[in-house]
Write a protein that holds these residues in place. Structure first.
Motif, PDB file in Angstrom:
ATOM      1  N   ILE A  45       0.847  -1.186   0.000  1.00 42.52           N
ATOM      2  CA  ILE A  45       0.000   0.000   0.000  1.00 42.52           C
ATOM      3  C   ILE A  45       0.886   1.240   0.000  1.00 42.52           C
ATOM      4  O   ILE A  45       2.055   1.185   0.365  1.00 42.52           O
ATOM      5  CB  ILE A  45      -0.941   0.045   1.224  1.00 42.52           C
ATOM      6  N   ARG A  46       0.331   2.343  -0.406  1.00 45.21           N
ATOM      7  CA  ARG A  46       0.996   3.643  -0.334  1.00 45.21           C
ATOM      8  C   ARG A  46       0.672   4.218   1.031  1.00 45.21           C
ATOM      9  O   ARG A  46      -0.483   4.460   1.358  1.00 45.21           O
ATOM     10  CB  ARG A  46       0.475   4.546  -1.459  1.00 45.21           C
ATOM     11  N   TYR A  47       1.691   4.418   1.875  1.00 45.22           N
ATOM     12  CA  TYR A  47       1.440   4.990   3.190  1.00 45.22           C
ATOM     13  C   TYR A  47       1.148   6.475   3.030  1.00 45.22           C
ATOM     14  O   TYR A  47       1.875   7.175   2.338  1.00 45.22           O
ATOM     15  CB  TYR A  47       2.628   4.776   4.134  1.00 45.22           C
ATOM     16  N   PRO A  48       0.082   6.965   3.646  1.00 47.03           N
ATOM     17  CA  PRO A  48      -0.285   8.373   3.436  1.00 47.03           C
ATOM     18  C   PRO A  48       0.655   9.348   4.137  1.00 47.03           C
ATOM     19  O   PRO A  48       1.013   9.156   5.294  1.00 47.03           O
ATOM     20  CB  PRO A  48      -1.693   8.467   4.023  1.00 47.03           C
ATOM     21  N   LEU A  49       1.048  10.367   3.403  1.00 41.07           N
ATOM     22  CA  LEU A  49       1.824  11.461   3.964  1.00 41.07           C
ATOM     23  C   LEU A  49       0.844  12.493   4.506  1.00 41.07           C
ATOM     24  O   LEU A  49      -0.112  12.863   3.831  1.00 41.07           O
ATOM     25  CB  LEU A  49       2.702  12.108   2.881  1.00 41.07           C
ATOM     26  N   THR A  50       1.087  12.940   5.713  1.00 45.80           N
ATOM     27  CA  THR A  50       0.274  14.005   6.300  1.00 45.80           C
ATOM     28  C   THR A  50       1.117  15.259   6.358  1.00 45.80           C
ATOM     29  O   THR A  50       2.275  15.212   6.793  1.00 45.80           O
ATOM     30  CB  THR A  50      -0.194  13.625   7.720  1.00 45.80           C
ATOM     31  N   VAL A  51       0.580  16.367   5.890  1.00 46.75           N
ATOM     32  CA  VAL A  51       1.236  17.667   6.001  1.00 46.75           C
ATOM     33  C   VAL A  51       0.280  18.615   6.716  1.00 46.75           C
ATOM     34  O   VAL A  51      -0.932  18.405   6.724  1.00 46.75           O
ATOM     35  CB  VAL A  51       1.641  18.259   4.626  1.00 46.75           C
ATOM     36  N   LEU A  52       0.840  19.637   7.322  1.00 44.80           N
ATOM     37  CA  LEU A  52       0.025  20.653   7.988  1.00 44.80           C
ATOM     38  C   LEU A  52      -0.105  21.854   7.065  1.00 44.80           C
ATOM     39  O   LEU A  52       0.894  22.368   6.570  1.00 44.80           O
ATOM     40  CB  LEU A  52       0.673  21.066   9.308  1.00 44.80           C
ATOM     41  N   ASP A  53      -1.344  22.275   6.839  1.00 43.07           N
ATOM     42  CA  ASP A  53      -1.557  23.429   5.966  1.00 43.07           C
ATOM     43  C   ASP A  53      -1.246  24.720   6.723  1.00 43.07           C
ATOM     44  O   ASP A  53      -0.767  24.674   7.859  1.00 43.07           O
ATOM     45  CB  ASP A  53      -2.983  23.428   5.387  1.00 43.07           C
ATOM     46  N   TYR A  77       4.742  14.151   7.594  1.00 37.96           N
ATOM     47  CA  TYR A  77       5.015  13.039   8.507  1.00 37.96           C
ATOM     48  C   TYR A  77       4.117  11.852   8.194  1.00 37.96           C
ATOM     49  O   TYR A  77       3.100  11.976   7.516  1.00 37.96           O
ATOM     50  CB  TYR A  77       4.847  13.471   9.972  1.00 37.96           C
ATOM     51  N   TYR A  78       4.525  10.690   8.697  1.00 39.32           N
ATOM     52  CA  TYR A  78       3.691   9.490   8.674  1.00 39.32           C
ATOM     53  C   TYR A  78       3.150   9.312  10.091  1.00 39.32           C
ATOM     54  O   TYR A  78       3.909   9.335  11.062  1.00 39.32           O
ATOM     55  CB  TYR A  78       4.488   8.245   8.305  1.00 39.32           C
ATOM     56  N   ALA A  79       1.853   9.158  10.214  1.00 37.63           N
ATOM     57  CA  ALA A  79       1.229   8.964  11.518  1.00 37.63           C
ATOM     58  C   ALA A  79       1.112   7.466  11.805  1.00 37.63           C
ATOM     59  O   ALA A  79       0.588   6.715  10.991  1.00 37.63           O
ATOM     60  CB  ALA A  79      -0.157   9.614  11.530  1.00 37.63           C
ATOM     61  N   HIS A  86       8.643  11.983  11.146  1.00 35.41           N
ATOM     62  CA  HIS A  86       8.797  13.190  10.336  1.00 35.41           C
ATOM     63  C   HIS A  86       9.678  12.855   9.133  1.00 35.41           C
ATOM     64  O   HIS A  86      10.874  13.145   9.122  1.00 35.41           O
ATOM     65  CB  HIS A  86       9.360  14.335  11.186  1.00 35.41           C
ATOM     66  N   ILE A  87       9.054  12.256   8.133  1.00 34.12           N
ATOM     67  CA  ILE A  87       9.772  11.680   6.998  1.00 34.12           C
ATOM     68  C   ILE A  87      10.506  12.733   6.172  1.00 34.12           C
ATOM     69  O   ILE A  87      11.632  12.496   5.739  1.00 34.12           O
ATOM     70  CB  ILE A  87       8.827  10.821   6.120  1.00 34.12           C
TER      71      ILE A  87
END
Length: 106
Positions: A45-53, A77-79, A86-87
């Motif tokens: 699977i593609r691990y989701p990247l989370t960013v802060l707007d 980051y990856y949660a 913090h990738i």
């Protein structure tokens, strides 16, 4: 990332993150194909990247990260539950290590 980074580095960081994020595997997913035929356990699977707007609100992405906003990308980051990897920061540290110690020129 404490120092401002140029567009070339931002694109490289986004590309590297995309490669890392595409190497996640879940062995517990049950795979069923056409007509309900079982095809075995596990799936990449593609691990989701989370960013802060700009308002510090999290946004998840399963595609390639946007390079339009370097500051936003730098929050990537990856949660993992309550933990975060913090990738983007980690990849930037790897690049800096390679530049400082192994002659990488960017």
């Amino acid at each position: 990332m404490t120092n401002p980074i140029n567009a070339k580095r931002v694109k490289l960081l986004a590309d590297l993150e995309y490669l890392v994020g595409n190497n996640c595997y879940n062995p517990k997913i049950q795979n069923y194909g056409a007509h309900g035929i079982y095809q075995g356990e596990g799936r990449s699977i593609r691990y989701p990247l989370t960013v802060l707007d700009g308002e510090n609100e999290p946004k998840k992405s399963r595609g390639k990260a946007s390079v339009a906003d370097a500051k936003e990308l730098s929050t990537g980051y990856y949660a993992f539950g309550v933990n975060r990897l913090h990738i983007i920061k980690a990849l930037d540290e790897v690049l800096r290590h390679l530049e400082d110690n192994h002659g990488l020129k960017l």
